[in-house]
Design a protein around this motif. Structure first.
Motif, mmCIF file in Angstrom:
data_model
loop_
_atom_site.group_PDB
_atom_site.id
_atom_site.type_symbol
_atom_site.label_atom_id
_atom_site.label_comp_id
_atom_site.label_asym_id
_atom_site.label_seq_id
_atom_site.Cartn_x
_atom_site.Cartn_y
_atom_site.Cartn_z
ATOM 1 N N GLU A 231 1.025 4.172 4.403
ATOM 2 C CA GLU A 231 2.220 4.877 4.875
ATOM 3 C C GLU A 231 2.489 4.491 6.330
ATOM 4 N N TYR A 232 3.517 3.676 6.545
ATOM 5 C CA TYR A 232 3.887 3.326 7.921
ATOM 6 C C TYR A 232 5.363 3.477 8.170
ATOM 7 N N GLY A 233 6.193 3.692 7.155
ATOM 8 C CA GLY A 233 7.624 3.765 7.358
ATOM 9 C C GLY A 233 8.233 5.026 6.792
ATOM 10 N N GLU A 234 7.591 6.170 6.964
ATOM 11 C CA GLU A 234 8.048 7.410 6.355
ATOM 12 C C GLU A 234 9.279 7.990 7.050
ATOM 13 N N LEU B 204 10.604 -2.944 -1.727
ATOM 14 C CA LEU B 204 9.447 -3.631 -2.297
ATOM 15 C C LEU B 204 8.208 -2.745 -2.270
ATOM 16 N N LYS B 205 8.071 -1.976 -1.212
ATOM 17 C CA LYS B 205 6.920 -1.082 -1.074
ATOM 18 C C LYS B 205 6.927 -0.024 -2.175
ATOM 19 N N GLU B 206 8.080 0.556 -2.455
ATOM 20 C CA GLU B 206 8.174 1.614 -3.455
ATOM 21 C C GLU B 206 8.085 1.084 -4.882
ATOM 22 N N ASN B 207 8.762 -0.015 -5.176
ATOM 23 C CA ASN B 207 8.879 -0.485 -6.548
ATOM 24 C C ASN B 207 7.776 -1.445 -6.979
ATOM 25 N N GLU B 208 7.308 -2.315 -6.080
ATOM 26 C CA GLU B 208 6.388 -3.372 -6.470
ATOM 27 C C GLU B 208 5.038 -3.302 -5.775
ATOM 28 N N ARG B 209 4.772 -2.228 -5.008
ATOM 29 C CA ARG B 209 3.500 -2.065 -4.296
ATOM 30 C C ARG B 209 3.231 -3.243 -3.360
#
Length: 96
Positions: A91-94, A19-24
């Motif tokens: 950025e919290y899950g890199e 969700l973070k990558e695709n839908e912000r």
């Protein structure tokens, strides 16, 4: 309620990172009594971003057993926070 008490932790799962990558959209575990407005203000102040939308849900606790004894985990509240277009992604899950 302090903004540091509203957001407990980010939820870092496969679904949350997708969700973070695709839908912000970011996913957080939040305080049980926090309103959508309080969650929006906490995210905007803590991470210096603008929030477009906040969706919340109460996740029911699961039944757990230990031997012959059984009980339930506590219910908890989850929030999906969508950022506005043009905002820098948090950025919290890199390194997961």
């Amino acid at each position: 309620m302090s903004i540091y008490n509203v957001i407990k932790r980010p939820i870092i799962t496969e679904k949350g990172l997708t969700l973070k990558e695709n839908e912000r959209t970011l996913c957080f575990e939040v305080h049980d009594n926090a309103s959508k407005r309080q969650i929006q203000e906490a995210v905007e102040q803590l991470f210096k971003v603008k929030v477009q939308d906040v969706r919340t849900m109460v996740v029911p606790g699961k039944m757990r057993r230990r031997g012959k004894y059984s009980g339930y985990r506590s219910d908890w509240k989850k929030a999906y926070v969508t950022l506005r277009e043009g905002e820098k992604m948090i950025e919290y899950g890199e390194n997961v």
